[in-house]
Design a protein around this motif. Structure first.
Motif, PDB file in Angstrom:
ATOM      1  N   ILE A 229       0.839  -1.203   0.000  1.00  0.00           N
ATOM      2  CA  ILE A 229       0.000   0.000   0.000  1.00  0.00           C
ATOM      3  C   ILE A 229       0.872   1.250   0.000  1.00  0.00           C
ATOM      4  O   ILE A 229       0.618   2.208  -0.747  1.00  0.00           O
ATOM      5  N   ARG A 230       1.926   1.233   0.810  1.00  0.00           N
ATOM      6  CA  ARG A 230       2.853   2.379   0.822  1.00  0.00           C
ATOM      7  C   ARG A 230       3.530   2.542  -0.529  1.00  0.00           C
ATOM      8  O   ARG A 230       3.693   3.657  -1.034  1.00  0.00           O
ATOM      9  N   GLN A 231       3.907   1.408  -1.139  1.00  0.00           N
ATOM     10  CA  GLN A 231       4.595   1.446  -2.434  1.00  0.00           C
ATOM     11  C   GLN A 231       3.680   1.993  -3.529  1.00  0.00           C
ATOM     12  O   GLN A 231       4.105   2.776  -4.372  1.00  0.00           O
ATOM     13  N   ILE A 232       2.418   1.577  -3.521  1.00  0.00           N
ATOM     14  CA  ILE A 232       1.465   2.068  -4.523  1.00  0.00           C
ATOM     15  C   ILE A 232       1.320   3.581  -4.416  1.00  0.00           C
ATOM     16  O   ILE A 232       1.345   4.302  -5.424  1.00  0.00           O
ATOM     17  N   LYS A 233       1.172   4.064  -3.188  1.00  0.00           N
ATOM     18  CA  LYS A 233       0.996   5.508  -2.987  1.00  0.00           C
ATOM     19  C   LYS A 233       2.242   6.283  -3.380  1.00  0.00           C
ATOM     20  O   LYS A 233       2.163   7.334  -4.031  1.00  0.00           O
ATOM     21  N   LYS A 236       2.782   5.907  -7.175  1.00  0.00           N
ATOM     22  CA  LYS A 236       1.587   6.259  -7.958  1.00  0.00           C
ATOM     23  C   LYS A 236       1.249   5.172  -8.977  1.00  0.00           C
ATOM     24  O   LYS A 236       1.035   5.431 -10.159  1.00  0.00           O
ATOM     25  N   ILE A 254      -6.732  -3.447  -1.178  1.00  0.00           N
ATOM     26  CA  ILE A 254      -5.617  -2.594  -1.597  1.00  0.00           C
ATOM     27  C   ILE A 254      -6.120  -1.453  -2.478  1.00  0.00           C
ATOM     28  O   ILE A 254      -5.691  -0.301  -2.344  1.00  0.00           O
ATOM     29  N   ARG A 256      -9.123  -0.115  -2.498  1.00  0.00           N
ATOM     30  CA  ARG A 256      -9.880   0.845  -1.688  1.00  0.00           C
ATOM     31  C   ARG A 256      -8.953   1.785  -0.922  1.00  0.00           C
ATOM     32  O   ARG A 256      -9.204   2.988  -0.813  1.00  0.00           O
ATOM     33  N   GLU A 257      -7.875   1.233  -0.396  1.00  0.00           N
ATOM     34  CA  GLU A 257      -6.998   2.033   0.467  1.00  0.00           C
ATOM     35  C   GLU A 257      -6.022   2.902  -0.312  1.00  0.00           C
ATOM     36  O   GLU A 257      -5.425   3.814   0.258  1.00  0.00           O
ATOM     37  N   THR A 258      -5.847   2.646  -1.579  1.00  0.00           N
ATOM     38  CA  THR A 258      -4.871   3.420  -2.359  1.00  0.00           C
ATOM     39  C   THR A 258      -5.495   4.271  -3.452  1.00  0.00           C
ATOM     40  O   THR A 258      -4.855   5.178  -3.976  1.00  0.00           O
ATOM     41  N   ALA A 260      -6.094   3.060  -6.332  1.00  0.00           N
ATOM     42  CA  ALA A 260      -5.702   2.460  -7.615  1.00  0.00           C
ATOM     43  C   ALA A 260      -6.919   1.813  -8.266  1.00  0.00           C
ATOM     44  O   ALA A 260      -7.817   1.313  -7.595  1.00  0.00           O
TER      45      ALA A 260
END
Length: 298
Positions: A229-233, A236, A254, A256-258, A260
């Protein structure tokens, strides 16, 4: 009297047709393929000379497969057993032993340069080599050579079928490279359910992240999910993809929380059913590339 004669003649002809069909079936090479993608390759190369039984069918997960008595019986009657190798089929030895199989085991990935994965228990080979079409051509050559060895009389047919199939793979490979090569560099990042696309990413220039390892047998830890999740944010990453063999709830969370985008389903370890979007090996590539380009272009 004439009617009775014709009736008997028709019956005799039907008997001959049935016997001929039975003889043709008996003459075919009996092949077993461990999973649906490999089974499709064997059918393309073998054509009408080979009778193919696939153990792990469409939309099924080979990582957690448990052979049935019917699978044991099918392998016991086979001439050739096609497997992926690279640790993909952890149940192979158990199945071979219980079936008493005495034919040839053909490792379709022989000759592939394998990628390695680092997991908790150490390094292991990534078995998903078919996700690079260049490796798919190696599989086809191995299948062709094994069928020629099992059935020398069919050599010219296997050679011709393989050559035609290799041409189709070449054409698909060019299309895949063109489609993915047109994506902006900054958007060539996706999340998939488990780590089945490392060969695909390396071959076609995508950065692919997965919360699970190369096998679906173990679930992603809370730490793995938080890290992703941190990596996605941070990176980007624009899209996440659910695979046809995995539970979608993890990627739903994942997404929902990001923020994406869910880019749809990708086919990794298994084909779809015959009426689905990825019923063949090359159809799988067309579907997956279409889904990826649609999600990353929007």
């Amino acid at each position: 009297m004439t009617g009775q004669f014709l009736s008997r003649l028709g019956f005799a002809a039907a008997i001959l047709v049935a016997l001929s069909s039975a003889a043709n079936a008996a003459d075919k090479v009996k092949a077993v393929a461990s999973f649906s993608i490999l089974g499709d390759m064997v059918r393309h190369v073998g054509g009408n000379r080979v009778e193919v039984v696939t153990l792990v069918g469409p939309n099924a997960d080979a990582h957690v497969f448990n052979p049935t008595p019917a699978d044991v019986k099918a392998l016991a009657a086979a001439d050739v057993f096609f497997v992926n190798g690279l640790g993909f089929e952890g149940w192979i030895e158990r199945l071979e032993k219980s079936s008493g199989f005495s034919g040839e085991v053909v490792v379709a990935s022989k000759g592939v340069t394998p990628l390695t994965m680092r997991e908790e228990e150490g390094h292991r080979y990534d078995p998903h080599a078919w996700q690079d079409l260049a490796n798919g051509k190696i599989y086809v050559a191995n299948i062709r050579d094994a069928l020629v060895g099992a059935d020398p009389d069919g050599e010219s047919i296997y050679e011709a079928n393989a050559a035609k199939y290799l041409d189709a793979i070449d054409a698909e490979e060019a299309a895949v490279k063109a489609a993915l090569g047109a994506l902006p560099e900054a958007r060539r990042k996706v999340i998939t359910s488990h780590d089945a696309f490392a060969y695909f990413g390396k071959a076609y220039g995508l950065d692919i992240v997965a919360p699970q390892g190369v096998s679906t047998e173990s679930e992603a830890s809370a730490q793995d999910v938080a890290r992703i999740i941190r990596q996605i944010k941070a990176a980007k990453i624009p899209a996440v993809f659910i695979e046809n063999i995995t539970d979608p709830r993890l990627l739903d969370r994942i997404a929902r929380e990001t923020g994406a985008k869910i880019g749809g389903a990708l086919y990794s370890d298994a084909l779809s059913a015959s009426g689905g979007p990825a019923p063949t090996y090359l159809g799988m590539f067309r579907h997956n590339v279409g889904a990826i380009t649609a999600a990353l272009s929007s």
